[in-house]
Design an enzyme around this catalytic site. Structure first.
Site, mmCIF file in Angstrom:
data_model
loop_
_atom_site.group_PDB
_atom_site.id
_atom_site.type_symbol
_atom_site.label_atom_id
_atom_site.label_comp_id
_atom_site.label_asym_id
_atom_site.label_seq_id
_atom_site.Cartn_x
_atom_site.Cartn_y
_atom_site.Cartn_z
ATOM 1 N N ARG A 109 0.829 -1.201 0.000
ATOM 2 C CA ARG A 109 0.000 0.000 0.000
ATOM 3 C C ARG A 109 0.874 1.265 0.000
ATOM 4 N NH1 ARG A 109 -5.129 0.003 1.978
ATOM 5 N NH2 ARG A 109 -4.785 1.864 3.209
ATOM 6 N N TYR A 143 -9.593 -5.571 3.129
ATOM 7 C CA TYR A 143 -9.041 -4.273 3.557
ATOM 8 C C TYR A 143 -9.277 -3.334 2.369
ATOM 9 C CZ TYR A 143 -5.071 -1.465 5.576
ATOM 10 O OH TYR A 143 -4.248 -0.503 6.146
ATOM 11 N N ARG A 165 -8.809 -6.530 13.612
ATOM 12 C CA ARG A 165 -8.212 -5.601 14.554
ATOM 13 C C ARG A 165 -9.225 -4.479 14.767
ATOM 14 N NH1 ARG A 165 -4.276 -7.336 17.429
ATOM 15 N NH2 ARG A 165 -3.237 -5.318 17.601
ATOM 16 N N GLU A 198 -4.372 6.728 18.914
ATOM 17 C CA GLU A 198 -4.960 5.516 18.346
ATOM 18 C C GLU A 198 -4.219 4.271 18.838
ATOM 19 O OE1 GLU A 198 -5.895 6.536 14.267
ATOM 20 O OE2 GLU A 198 -5.572 4.458 13.704
ATOM 21 N N ARG A 202 -0.670 6.029 16.256
ATOM 22 C CA ARG A 202 -0.590 7.371 15.679
ATOM 23 C C ARG A 202 -1.473 8.333 16.463
ATOM 24 N NH1 ARG A 202 -3.479 5.903 9.788
ATOM 25 N NH2 ARG A 202 -5.385 5.102 10.686
ATOM 26 N N ARG A 209 9.993 6.622 -2.085
ATOM 27 C CA ARG A 209 10.280 7.596 -3.145
ATOM 28 C C ARG A 209 11.720 8.092 -3.065
ATOM 29 N NH1 ARG A 209 5.180 10.425 -1.750
ATOM 30 N NH2 ARG A 209 3.520 9.256 -2.795
ATOM 31 N N ASP A 258 -10.114 0.480 0.608
ATOM 32 C CA ASP A 258 -10.163 1.945 0.692
ATOM 33 C C ASP A 258 -11.535 2.437 0.222
ATOM 34 O OD1 ASP A 258 -7.605 2.212 1.646
ATOM 35 O OD2 ASP A 258 -6.689 2.417 -0.336
HETATM 36 N N1 UDP Z 1 3.035 1.055 8.315
HETATM 37 C C1 UDP Z 1 4.145 1.081 9.134
HETATM 38 N N2 UDP Z 1 4.583 2.275 9.635
HETATM 39 C C2 UDP Z 1 3.957 3.432 9.384
HETATM 40 C C3 UDP Z 1 2.809 3.423 8.528
HETATM 41 C C4 UDP Z 1 2.385 2.219 8.026
HETATM 42 O O1 UDP Z 1 4.724 0.038 9.444
HETATM 43 O O2 UDP Z 1 4.394 4.475 9.898
HETATM 44 C C5 UDP Z 1 2.579 -0.251 7.800
HETATM 45 C C6 UDP Z 1 1.557 -0.875 8.750
HETATM 46 O O3 UDP Z 1 1.734 -2.282 8.746
HETATM 47 C C7 UDP Z 1 0.238 -0.487 8.132
HETATM 48 C C8 UDP Z 1 0.567 -0.563 6.635
HETATM 49 O O4 UDP Z 1 1.918 -0.093 6.556
HETATM 50 O O5 UDP Z 1 -0.809 -1.376 8.493
HETATM 51 C C9 UDP Z 1 -0.349 0.239 5.738
HETATM 52 O O6 UDP Z 1 -0.340 1.586 6.163
HETATM 53 P P1 UDP Z 1 -1.554 2.581 5.875
HETATM 54 O O7 UDP Z 1 -1.128 3.942 6.261
HETATM 55 O O8 UDP Z 1 -2.042 2.346 4.496
HETATM 56 O O9 UDP Z 1 -2.629 2.056 6.937
HETATM 57 P P2 UDP Z 1 -4.100 2.638 7.313
HETATM 58 O O10 UDP Z 1 -4.066 4.144 7.197
HETATM 59 O O11 UDP Z 1 -5.058 1.961 6.378
HETATM 60 O O12 UDP Z 1 -4.249 2.188 8.735
#
Ligand code: UDP
Length: 386
Positions: free
Chosen positions: A176, A351, A252, A303, A282, A180, A353
């Site tokens: 996902r 999962y 989860r 969170e 986060r 870059r 979007d």
């Molecule tokens: N992820 C991570 N560190 C970060 C952000 C994301 O390890 O700082 C990993 C984590 O396993 C997460 C996945 O990347 O479930 C996908 O991140 P995304 O931001 O797409 O998750 P969402 O916003 O859907 O919770």
């Protein structure tokens, strides 16, 4: 039931259910939407806090982004959108970086001043050789960015978010996120991105505004009600339709610890906490999701992720081996069902979007409209869960 004049039912007023209800109402069908919560919009529900005036994303951050022009123009019918670019910051080892990993992250983390090309070579030298298709999140990460970045940004966060070692998770979760070799810090790569001006709940209410749609809030659709309808579109949890008879599909869930402060708490909408010893994943500061508004106070959500127990709000489906085999059992049970289509994130245990939900719902509605008109059976799934 074979009564062609009987109404249709939609269980769940999230994005998938609302879009299908609207498309079928537009085709002339009468549609009853049953929603167990006191509001529509599912987990993208937003609510203006009366005390601070801030629009809160009650079930965590939702940022609309898509690469599908048809989905982008579809949502514009129901709300104006404000420009919004998600620029996530991440704290790792007590330092602040930008995320997704970009040239700034790499240069700051390794204390270098690499050019894009030099950074590419440097990271390639740290990464494991790509001689096999990655089988797990961890393998994918190690082949992609190597151990130091993986351990700083992904290992701890992923362990907290999913509750398992990243070596057990599918590679698709990491796919996902981009890496870059420039200074682009837009979290998403999609060309269309924005926030609905009055929130997602107002948007979904507009989708459902149609004389042929009847919304019943605070009502869980019960299996015996199926007989009163020509067909049911079910967006609840797949296992809940079968009263969890083979066991609970694992999810989860998230706990949000809400705090109100004055001024600016963290200066950004989302900051991820990547270290394993910080218990939250986060912090989101909701007024920054509406940068066109001005507020003196501020609302933050810390969170925390944990395994969903019965009765908790399901967020992320787990897709480990044992989950797949239980899912397979429910798919076989679903094969015996008639006059039902399982839709959306929970109905198909994926999962998803928001834009994908809408795209699939539009496609499902199109197929179902044709099938209803021809009096043919409707599909069992909006998209296959396996
Ligand atoms: N992820 C991570 N560190 C970060 C952000 C994301 O390890 O700082 C990993 C984590 O396993 C997460 C996945 O990347 O479930 C996908 O991140 P995304 O931001 O797409 O998750 P969402 O916003 O859907 O919770």
């Amino acid at each position: 039931m074979n009564d062609l004049t009987a109404p249709l039912a939609v269980a769940g007023a999230g994005l998938s259910g609302a879009v299908i209800a609207r498309e079928l109402a537009l085709a002339g069908y009468s549609v009853h939407v049953f929603e167990q919560r006191p509001h529509v919009a599912g987990n993208c529900h937003t609510k203006r806090d009366p005390a601070t005036g801030i629009m809160e994303h009650c079930f965590g951050p939702h940022i609309f982004h898509t690469d599908r022009p048809e989905v982008w123009s579809y949502v514009q019918q129901f709300s104006t959108f404000q420009p919004f670019v998600n620029r996530v910051k991440a704290i790792a080892g007590h330092r602040v970086y930008t995320l997704p990993i970009n040239l700034l992250t790499i240069n700051q983390f390794f204390q270098k001043t690499f050019s894009p090309e030099a950074a590419r070579h440097f990271i390639a030298a740290q990464a494991l050789p790509r001689n096999n298709e990655p089988r797990s999140f961890e393998e994918q990460a190690l082949q992609w960015i190597g151990a130091p970045l993986y351990e700083a940004f992904f290992k701890g966060y992923t362990q907290k978010q999913w509750g398992v070692d990243p070596a057990q998770l599918p590679a698709s979760i990491l796919q996902r996120l981009p890496v870059r070799f420039n200074y682009d810090d837009n979290y998403f790569t999609h060309p269309y991105q924005g926030m609905p001006t009055h929130g997602y709940t107002a948007l979904v209410e507009r989708i459902l505004q149609h004389p042929q749609i009847h919304v019943h809030l605070n009502q869980t659709f019960q299996r015996p009600q199926q007989n009163a309808f020509r067909h049911v579109f079910y967006s609840g949890s797949l296992d809940a339709w079968f009263a969890h008879q083979a066991g609970h599909l694992r999810y989860r869930t998230l706990d949000f610890h809400r705090e109100v402060h004055q001024g600016d708490f963290q200066g950004n909408a989302v900051i991820n906490y990547c270290d394993a010893d910080v218990p939250w994943t986060r912090i989101s500061e909701h007024k920054h999701f509406s940068p066109w508004e001005t507020h003196t106070a501020t609302v933050i959500y810390r969170e925390y992720s944990r395994a969903a127990a019965p009765g908790d709000v399901p967020f992320y489906p787990l897709h480990l081996l044992e989950d797949k085999s239980l899912l397979h059992t429910y798919v076989q049970l679903a094969d015996q069902e008639k006059n039902i289509t399982f839709i959306g994130r929970l109905g198909t245990y994926r999962y998803l979007d928001m834009d994908k939900c809408i795209a699939e719902a539009l496609q499902t509605a199109k197929i179902c409209r044709a099938a209803l008109q021809a009096d043919q059976p409707l599909p069992l799934w909006s998209a296959p869960p396996l």
